[in-house]
Design a protein around this motif. Structure first.
Motif, short mmCIF file in Angstrom:
data_model
loop_
_atom_site.label_atom_id
_atom_site.label_comp_id
_atom_site.label_asym_id
_atom_site.label_seq_id
_atom_site.Cartn_x
_atom_site.Cartn_y
_atom_site.Cartn_z
N THR A 83 84.00 60.93 20.98
CA THR A 83 84.78 59.99 20.17
C THR A 83 84.67 60.39 18.70
O THR A 83 83.60 60.79 18.24
N MET A 84 85.79 60.26 18.00
CA MET A 84 85.82 60.67 16.60
C MET A 84 84.76 59.91 15.79
O MET A 84 84.68 58.68 15.87
N GLY A 85 83.95 60.63 15.06
CA GLY A 85 82.91 60.03 14.25
C GLY A 85 81.58 59.90 14.96
O GLY A 85 80.55 59.71 14.31
N ILE A 86 81.55 59.97 16.29
CA ILE A 86 80.31 59.84 17.04
C ILE A 86 79.68 61.21 17.22
O ILE A 86 79.81 61.86 18.27
N THR A 87 79.05 61.68 16.18
CA THR A 87 78.29 62.93 16.22
C THR A 87 76.92 62.65 15.63
O THR A 87 76.73 61.69 14.86
N GLU A 88 75.97 63.48 15.99
CA GLU A 88 74.60 63.24 15.53
C GLU A 88 74.52 63.27 14.01
O GLU A 88 73.90 62.40 13.38
N ARG A 89 75.16 64.23 13.41
CA ARG A 89 75.08 64.36 11.95
C ARG A 89 75.75 63.18 11.25
O ARG A 89 75.20 62.61 10.31
N THR A 90 76.95 62.81 11.74
CA THR A 90 77.68 61.70 11.12
C THR A 90 76.93 60.38 11.27
O THR A 90 76.80 59.61 10.32
N LEU A 91 76.42 60.12 12.49
CA LEU A 91 75.72 58.87 12.72
C LEU A 91 74.46 58.76 11.87
O LEU A 91 74.19 57.70 11.27
N ASN A 92 73.67 59.82 11.83
CA ASN A 92 72.45 59.78 11.03
C ASN A 92 72.76 59.55 9.56
O ASN A 92 72.07 58.78 8.87
N GLY A 93 73.81 60.22 9.08
CA GLY A 93 74.19 60.04 7.68
C GLY A 93 74.68 58.64 7.38
O GLY A 93 74.28 58.01 6.39
N LYS A 94 75.56 58.12 8.25
CA LYS A 94 76.09 56.77 8.05
C LYS A 94 74.99 55.72 8.16
O LYS A 94 74.94 54.77 7.36
N PHE A 95 74.13 55.85 9.16
CA PHE A 95 73.06 54.87 9.34
C PHE A 95 72.11 54.88 8.15
O PHE A 95 71.69 53.80 7.68
N ALA A 96 71.76 56.07 7.66
CA ALA A 96 70.85 56.15 6.51
C ALA A 96 71.46 55.49 5.28
O ALA A 96 70.81 54.71 4.58
N ASN A 97 72.75 55.81 5.02
CA ASN A 97 73.42 55.20 3.87
C ASN A 97 73.55 53.69 4.03
O ASN A 97 73.40 52.93 3.07
N ALA A 98 73.85 53.27 5.26
CA ALA A 98 74.05 51.84 5.51
C ALA A 98 72.74 51.08 5.31
O ALA A 98 72.72 50.00 4.69
N ARG A 99 71.65 51.59 5.84
CA ARG A 99 70.36 50.89 5.68
C ARG A 99 69.92 50.87 4.22
O ARG A 99 69.40 49.85 3.73
#
Length: 234
Positions: free
Chosen positions: A210-226
Motif C-alpha cells: 500500500t502506498m506509504g506503508i514502507t518501513e522507512r516512511t512509517l518510522n519517519g512519520k511515527f518519529a515526527n508524529a510522536r
C-alpha cells in the motif's frame, strides 16, 4: 462488643445491637440485622482470646488483665493488642477498622473488596484498549480514504496539504502510537505492542504494497508524529 460489631461490618446497626444486649458477654440468639451470626462468632472469638490469655484487656484503655473485668461493661481492648492478636490467630481477616487499605491489599488473601477493585481496574483497561483499537481502525480507514483521494486528484496534488492539516494528522498519529506503547497507572500495557518497530512490522505484514506503508516512511512519520504531539503537550 464494639470490636465484634466493627469486625462484622455492622457499625450502622450498633445502636440497635447495643440496646438488645443485657449482659456484655450474653448475646441474643437472633437479631433483625444481617450477618448477626458472624457478629456472635467474632464476639466468642474475642472472649476466647481473653479467657485464654491470648488477648490483653483492661479498663478505659489501660491494660490491667484483671479477671473481674471480663464480665464488666467497662472492659476495653487496645487497638494494637487486637490487631496483633488477629494477625496471629485469624490472619485471613483484615477488617477496615484495624488495617489500612494498603495492608489489606498487600495481604496474600484477596478480599471481596480487593477482588472488586481488581475487576473494575481490568474492565477499565479493557475499555481503554477497545477504544484504542477503535481509534486505530478509524485512523486506518481515514488513511485509506486519503490515499484514494490523493490518487484521484493526481500526482500534482498529492503533496498539497496545509500546515494545519499536517499538524492535525501528526498529532493524531503521535497520540495513537504513544498510547499503544504506553501503560496504565497500575503498569498494565494498553496494547500488545512494546516498541515502535513492532507496530511498523505489523503494518507491513497487513498492508505491504500500500502506498506509504514502507518501513522507512512509517518510522519517519511515527518519529515526527510522536515528537510533534509531545511538543504540543503543555
Amino acid at each position: 462488643m464494639e470490636a465484634a460489631i466493627r469486625w462484622a461490618g455492622l457499625l450502622r446497626y450498633k445502636p440497635m445491637i447495643i440496646s438488645a444486649i443485657t449482659l456484655p458477654n450474653c448475646l441474643p440468639q437472633t437479631l433483625d440485622c444481617p450477618r448477626w451470626s458472624e457478629c456472635c462468632l467474632y464476639m466468642e472469638r474475642i472472649y476466647d482470646g481473653i479467657l485464654n490469655t491470648e488477648l490483653s484487656f483492661g479498663k478505659n484503655g489501660i491494660t490491667v488483665n484483671d479477671p473481674d473485668l471480663i464480665s464488666s461493661p467497662d472492659l476495653t481492648i487496645r487497638h494494637v493488642d487486637l490487631k496483633r492478636w488477629m494477625c496471629t490467630h485469624y490472619p485471613e481477616h483484615r477488617p477496615g477498622f484495624l488495617f489500612s487499605r494498603s495492608e489489606r491489599m498487600a495481604h496474600p488473601f484477596i478480599s471481596m473488596e480487593t477482588g472488586q477493585a481488581l475487576l473494575m481496574e481490568r474492565l477499565a483497561l479493557q475499555a481503554a484498549l477497545d477504544g484504542t483499537r477503535s481509534q486505530m481502525q478509524e485512523l486506518q480507514v481515514r488513511h485509506q480514504a486519503l490515499l484514494k483521494q490523493s490518487t484521484i486528484q493526481g500526482a500534482a496534488k498529492q503533496s498539497v496539504i496545509s500546515d494545519r492539516a499536517e499538524t492535525t494528522y501528526l498529532n493524531i498519529i503521535g497520540g495513537m502510537v504513544t498510547l499503544m506503547l504506553g501503560q496504565s497507572p497500575s503498569g498494565t500495557p494498553y496494547s500488545v505492542f512494546k516498541t515502535q518497530e513492532s507496530i511498523v512490522t505489523a503494518l507491513l505484514a497487513h498492508y505491504s504494497g500500500t502506498m506509504g506503508i514502507t518501513e522507512r516512511t512509517l518510522n519517519g512519520k511515527f518519529a515526527n508524529a510522536r515528537k510533534n504531539v509531545h511538543s504540543a503537550v503543555p
